[in-house]
Scaffold this motif. Structure first.
Motif, mmCIF file in Angstrom:
data_model
loop_
_atom_site.group_PDB
_atom_site.id
_atom_site.type_symbol
_atom_site.label_atom_id
_atom_site.label_comp_id
_atom_site.label_asym_id
_atom_site.label_seq_id
_atom_site.Cartn_x
_atom_site.Cartn_y
_atom_site.Cartn_z
ATOM 1 N N GLN A 202 44.571 1.773 3.166
ATOM 2 C CA GLN A 202 43.832 2.886 3.786
ATOM 3 C C GLN A 202 42.558 3.203 3.011
ATOM 4 O OE1 GLN A 202 46.894 5.881 5.702
ATOM 5 N NE2 GLN A 202 47.879 4.694 4.107
ATOM 6 N N LEU A 203 42.641 3.098 1.683
ATOM 7 C CA LEU A 203 41.428 3.318 0.887
ATOM 8 C C LEU A 203 40.397 2.232 1.206
ATOM 9 C CD1 LEU A 203 39.906 4.745 -1.430
ATOM 10 C CD2 LEU A 203 40.975 3.134 -3.012
ATOM 11 N N HIS B 187 38.734 1.088 -6.495
ATOM 12 C CA HIS B 187 37.740 1.609 -5.560
ATOM 13 C C HIS B 187 36.340 1.031 -5.797
ATOM 14 C CE1 HIS B 187 34.505 4.681 -5.257
ATOM 15 N NE2 HIS B 187 34.880 4.719 -3.999
ATOM 16 N N ILE C 142 40.904 5.855 11.606
ATOM 17 C CA ILE C 142 41.770 4.827 11.012
ATOM 18 C C ILE C 142 43.201 4.988 11.521
ATOM 19 C CG2 ILE C 142 42.704 3.956 8.823
ATOM 20 C CD1 ILE C 142 39.962 4.873 7.559
ATOM 21 N N LYS C 143 43.695 6.225 11.505
ATOM 22 C CA LYS C 143 45.070 6.472 11.998
ATOM 23 C C LYS C 143 45.197 6.041 13.463
ATOM 24 C CE LYS C 143 47.052 10.248 9.322
ATOM 25 N NZ LYS C 143 46.139 11.233 8.769
ATOM 26 N N LEU D 104 36.872 10.308 10.072
ATOM 27 C CA LEU D 104 37.064 8.898 9.729
ATOM 28 C C LEU D 104 38.556 8.616 9.499
ATOM 29 C CD1 LEU D 104 35.633 6.183 9.244
ATOM 30 C CD2 LEU D 104 35.504 6.766 6.821
ATOM 31 N N ASP D 105 39.244 9.555 8.848
ATOM 32 C CA ASP D 105 40.707 9.439 8.704
ATOM 33 C C ASP D 105 41.365 9.270 10.055
ATOM 34 O OD1 ASP D 105 41.409 9.607 6.062
ATOM 35 O OD2 ASP D 105 41.386 11.800 6.015
ATOM 36 N N LEU E 50 35.442 10.532 -0.229
ATOM 37 C CA LEU E 50 36.308 9.955 0.810
ATOM 38 C C LEU E 50 37.390 10.924 1.267
ATOM 39 C CD1 LEU E 50 36.729 6.284 -0.496
ATOM 40 C CD2 LEU E 50 35.528 7.007 1.562
ATOM 41 N N ARG E 51 37.678 11.903 0.417
ATOM 42 C CA ARG E 51 38.697 12.893 0.798
ATOM 43 C C ARG E 51 38.143 13.937 1.774
ATOM 44 N NH1 ARG E 51 41.149 11.561 -4.305
ATOM 45 N NH2 ARG E 51 39.634 12.577 -5.656
ATOM 46 N N ALA F 111 32.998 3.395 5.755
ATOM 47 C CA ALA F 111 31.989 4.388 5.332
ATOM 48 C C ALA F 111 30.726 3.685 4.838
ATOM 49 C CB ALA F 111 32.561 5.290 4.239
ATOM 50 N N LEU G 140 36.478 13.346 4.700
ATOM 51 C CA LEU G 140 36.065 12.697 5.957
ATOM 52 C C LEU G 140 37.214 12.690 6.971
ATOM 53 C CD1 LEU G 140 34.260 9.688 4.202
ATOM 54 C CD2 LEU G 140 33.140 11.654 5.291
ATOM 55 N N LYS H 279 38.734 2.641 4.580
ATOM 56 C CA LYS H 279 37.819 3.785 4.560
ATOM 57 C C LYS H 279 36.532 3.440 3.816
ATOM 58 C CE LYS H 279 39.062 8.599 4.446
ATOM 59 N NZ LYS H 279 39.807 9.604 3.739
#
Ligand code: HEM
Length: 469
Positions: A405-406, A128, A319-320, A315-316, A309-310, A413, A312, A409
Motif C-alpha cells: 500500500q505504501l 520509502h 487504492i482501496k 488517494l487512499d 502520504l498520511r 503520488a 491523502l 501510494k
C-alpha cells in the motif's frame, strides 16, 4: 458452521463434460476468475461444486464462507507445494518449496513470526526513500508524448523496487540483471512440472537447475554479506537479524526460499494494482481531477514524504477501491484437512475449496452500486476482514500488505503530479488469469500534467465487470 451434521441434499454443481469437465471448469476459474465466478454465483448461488456428484472441488462465495475457510487454518489448509515433484537437496526445491504459502500450523507460525519484523510499519518506512527514488528514475526516462505499454512499465518498476528493497543494491544495472534472473527462475514453474528430472547437459531439466543454482548462489552470497553489514536497512538484512525468544534464526535455506517468494508475491500483484488504478482514474476524469487537487494541496509538487502520504484520504480511497473492484488475487483456495461440512454439505478430506475476494467485493448487500468505481465510499465505509479481503485474511493474510500500500501510494503520488497518462482510444481492456494481468496490455500516451482529463472509448470484457457511467 464448518462442522456438524451435513445435509443429505446434493451440492449444486456446475455442468461439466464427461471426463474432462471438472478440469475444464478448474481451468476456467483460474483463467477467468472474474467472469466465471460471477456466472457460477449468479447461476448456482453461494456454494457450487465444479462437477456433478463430485464434492472434491468446490467454490464458496461470500463473507460467511470466507470466515469459515480463513478462520480455521487447521481444518482448511494451504496445500500448494504438495504438487511439486522436485528432488530433495536441489536449489530448485529450496527456491520453490520453502515459503509461507506452502506452510501450515506451527511451522508456518514460527517462520512468519521470524519474518514479521522486516514488514513492521516502522521498518517499511525505511524503504520509502528507495520507492520514491526508483519511481523518479522511471519518470525521468519517459519522454513527453511517447506511447508506453503501461503494464510492462509497472512490472519493471515494481521489480526494481522489490529487488532494491530486498537486497539494498545500488547499481541500476545490477538490479536489472538480478531482476531478470529472478524472473527467469519464476517462469520455470510450469516447465519444471512438465520436465522429467534428468540432470544431463542439453536436457531442459539441466538448464532449469543451472538457472536455479545461479539464483541460489547469488542469494547465498547476499545473505553472507548482510551478516557482515550491521547498518543495512533492507528486507534481507532484517530477515538475517530476526530471531525468536530462544535465539532461533532463519537458516540460509529458509532465507533463500522466503526471498524468492517475496520477489514473486511482491511485484506482480503490485504492478497489477498500479495498472488498474491508473486505468480506472483515466476513465473517471472527475475523480482523477480531484486526486490531483488533493496532491497539489498537500505536496505542492514535492516528492511525497511519509508524513504527507498520511494526509491523502482520496488517494487512499482510490487504492482501496481499485483493490476492491479488480483485486490482483481475485481467487484463492484451501484444502480440507479432514472430512467436514461446509454450508450444510459434506466435503471429503482433501477437497479443494476456492473462495473469491472478487465476488465478495461485488455483493450489493456489502457494497452499494458494487460495479462502480467510487473511491469516496471509503470515507465512511468500514468492512470486516472477511467482507473486504484483497490481501486475504487470517493467518496467511499478506505479509507485504502495508509495504504494497505504501508502494502504490508513493508511485501514484509521484507519477500523477508529473504526467497525465492518456489511454489509447478503443483499447481492448480485459483482466485475465489469476493475477489479473491486462490480457491485451494497457497502451498509454505520456502527456505533461496539463489537467485535461477525459475518458476515451474502450472495448473489451472490462465493460462486463465495471460500470462506467
Ligand atoms: C497489491 C499487492 C498485493 C496483493 C493484492 C497481495 C495479495 C496477497 C494475498 C491475497 C495473499 C494470501 C493468499 C491466500 O490467503 O491464499 C498474500 C500472501 C502473501 N504476500 Fe502478498 N500481496 C501483495 C503484495 C505483496 C508484497 C509487496 C509482498 C512482499 C514484499 C507480499 C508478500 C506476501 C507473502 C510473504 C505472503 C504469504 C503470507 C503467509 O502465507 O503467511 N505481498 N498476498
Amino acid at each position: 458452521m464448518a462442522t456438524g451434521v451435513a445435509s443429505q441434499k446434493a451440492l449444486p454443481a456446475a455442468s461439466a463434460l464427461p471426463l474432462v469437465g471438472k478440469w475444464a471448469n478448474i481451468f476456467k476459474i483460474s483463467n477467468e476468475p472474474c467472469t466465471y465466478s460471477r456466472w457460477l454465483y449468479d447461476t448456482y448461488g453461494s456454494i457450487v461444486s465444479l462437477a456433478p456428484g463430485d464434492p472434491s472441488w468446490v467454490v464458496a462465495f461470500g463473507s460467511e464462507f470466507n470466515f469459515q475457510l480463513l478462520s480455521q487454518p487447521a481444518l482448511f489448509e494451504l496445500r500448494k507445494g504438495k504438487i511439486l515433484n522436485v528432488p530433495e537437496g536441489t536449489s530448485l526445491r529450496r527456491l520453490f518449496i520453502t515459503n509461507l504459502l506452502d506452510m501450515n500450523g506451527e511451522h508456518h507460525k514460527q517462520q512468519r513470526q521470524l519474518m514479521q519484523p522486516a514488514f513492521h510499519k516502522k521498518q517499511i518506512g525505511l524503504y520509502h526513500n528507495d520507492m520514491v527514488a526508483i519511481t523518479q528514475q522511471m519518470l525521468e526516462r519517459w519522454q513527453p508524448h511517447e506511447q508506453i505499454e503501461l503494464h510492462a512499465e509497472m512490472k519493471k518498476l515494481t521489480q526494481r523496487i522489490v529487488i532494491k528493497t530486498l537486497f539494498g543494491l545500488n547499481d541500476e544495472q545490477e538490479i536489472d540483471r538480478i531482476g531478470t534472473l529472478f524472473d527467469k527462475v519464476a517462469t520455470l514453474f510450469l516447465p519444471m512440472m512438465l520436465t522429467p528430472n534428468i540432470d544431463v547437459p542439453g536436457l531442459p531439466y539441466h538448464r532449469i537447475l543451472k538457472l536455479a543454482d545461479q539464483l541460489d548462489g547469488f542469494t547465498r552470497a547476499m545473505i553472507a554479506r548482510k551478516r557482515q553489514e550491521t547498518e543495512a536497512s533492507d528486507v534481507l538484512a532484517a530477515l538475517v537479524q530476526a530471531h525468536d525468544e530462544e535465539g532461533t534464526k532463519l537458516s540460509d535455506d529458509e532465507l533463500i526460499g522466503h526471498v524468492f517468494t517475496l520477489y514473486g508475491a511482491g511485484h506482480t500483484t503490485t504492478s497489477s494494482a498500479l495498472t488498474w488504478a491508473l486505468f480506472l482514474l483515466h476513465q473517471h476524469p472527475r475523480i482523477h481531477a480531484d486526486v490531483l487537487a488533493e496532491l497539489d494541496g498537500v505536496l505542492h509538487g514535492a516528492a511525497p514524504s511519509l508524513e504527507s502520504l498520511r494526509q491523502l484520504p482520496l488517494l487512499d480511497g482510490v487504492i482501496k477501491e481499485t483493490l476492491r473492484l479488480l483485486p490482483p488475487a481475485p481467487i484463492s483456495m484451501r484444502t480440507a484437512a479432514e472430512a467436514c461440512e461446509l454450508g450444510g454439505y459434506a466435503l471429503p478430506k482433501g477437497a479443494t475449496i476456492f473462495f473469491s475476494p472478487f465476488m465478495t467485493h461485488r455483493l450489493p448487500e456489502l457494497y452499494e452500486e458494487p460495479n462502480r468505481f467510487k473511491p469516496e465510499r471509503w470515507a465512511t465505509l468500514s468492512r470486516t476482514p472477511y467482507e473486504y479481503l484483497p490481501f486475504s485474511a487470517g493467518v496467511h493474510r499478506c505479509l507485504g500488505a502495508e509495504f504494497a500500500q505504501l508502494e502504490i501510494k508513493v508511485v501514484l503520488a509521484t507519477m500523477l503530479q508529473r504526467y497525465r497518462l492518456a489511454l489509447v482510444p478503443n483499447t481492448n481492456v480485459e483482466p485475465k488469469g489469476s493475477d489479473m494481468d491486462p490480457a491485451h496490455g494497457m497502451p498509454m500516451r505520456v502527456m505533461p500534467q496539463d489537467r485535461q482529463f477525459a475518458r476515451v472509448p474502450i472495448r473489451g470484457k472490462i465493460q462486463n465487470i465495471v460500470d462506467f457511467v
